[in-house]
Design a protein around this motif. Structure first.
Motif, PDB file in Angstrom:
ATOM      1  N   ASN A   8      -1.030   6.569  10.705  1.00 32.63           N
ATOM      2  CA  ASN A   8       0.003   5.809  11.413  1.00 32.63           C
ATOM      3  C   ASN A   8      -0.673   4.300  11.607  1.00 32.63           C
ATOM      4  O   ASN A   8       0.133   3.310  11.502  1.00 32.63           O
ATOM      5  CB  ASN A   8       0.791   6.352  12.612  1.00 32.63           C
ATOM      6  N   LEU A  11      -0.908   2.530   8.566  1.00 32.14           N
ATOM      7  CA  LEU A  11       0.210   2.098   8.020  1.00 32.14           C
ATOM      8  C   LEU A  11       0.771   0.871   8.633  1.00 32.14           C
ATOM      9  O   LEU A  11       1.442   0.025   8.217  1.00 32.14           O
ATOM     10  CB  LEU A  11       1.056   3.333   7.978  1.00 32.14           C
ATOM     11  N   GLY A  15       1.645  -2.609   7.115  1.00 33.84           N
ATOM     12  CA  GLY A  15       3.020  -2.946   7.311  1.00 33.84           C
ATOM     13  C   GLY A  15       3.108  -4.482   7.856  1.00 33.84           C
ATOM     14  O   GLY A  15       3.792  -5.155   7.430  1.00 33.84           O
TER      15      GLY A  15
END
Length: 132
Positions: A8, A11, A15
């Motif tokens: 996460n 990511l 992102g």
């Protein structure tokens, strides 16, 4: 407490970087082609066009850099979300456009709304552990 970096976190880093490509790229483009950007602002009859464009460039570059680096992410995302909403309303008013122009303006407006969604997700999730 687990200090390891998760998928996460990776990511969130990717992102963040993808979200700011548009803002930083646009800020650089406007900086190096100020006269063209000024013509665009003048066409919308915004007050103090040179100041508005300069503030836009500063916001896009500074807030974009903050998000990319993972510092002051929530504040930078709030600023960019507000800026993106204002840009959508001023530059993509599909609701009052002639039918021939409406589809393209609506698409641009909805793209801006989607970017706002990305900013809101970032505000909610925070930067993750991969920050400068």
């Amino acid at each position: 407490m687990n200090d390891s970096v998760s998928v996460n976190d990776a990511l969130l880093l990717v992102g963040r970087l993808l979200l700011v490509v548009l803002f930083v790229g646009s800020g650089i483009e406007k900086l190096f082609h100020f006269k063209a950007g000024l013509a665009e602002v003048n066409a919308k009859r915004l007050p103090l066009p040179a100041l508005a464009l300069s503030a836009t460039i500063a916001l896009q570059l500074i807030a974009g850099a903050c998000i990319a680096a993972g510092c002051y992410v929530e504040w930078a995302a709030i600023a960019l979300a507000g800026f993106t909403l204002a840009t959508a309303v001023v530059f993509y008013p599909y609701w009052s456009a002639p039918l021939a122009e409406r589809a393209a303006l609506k698409n641009g407006f909805l793209e801006h709304v989607s970017i706002i969604g990305g900013c809101l997700l970032l505000i909610g999730a925070g930067p993750g552990k991969l920050v400068l």
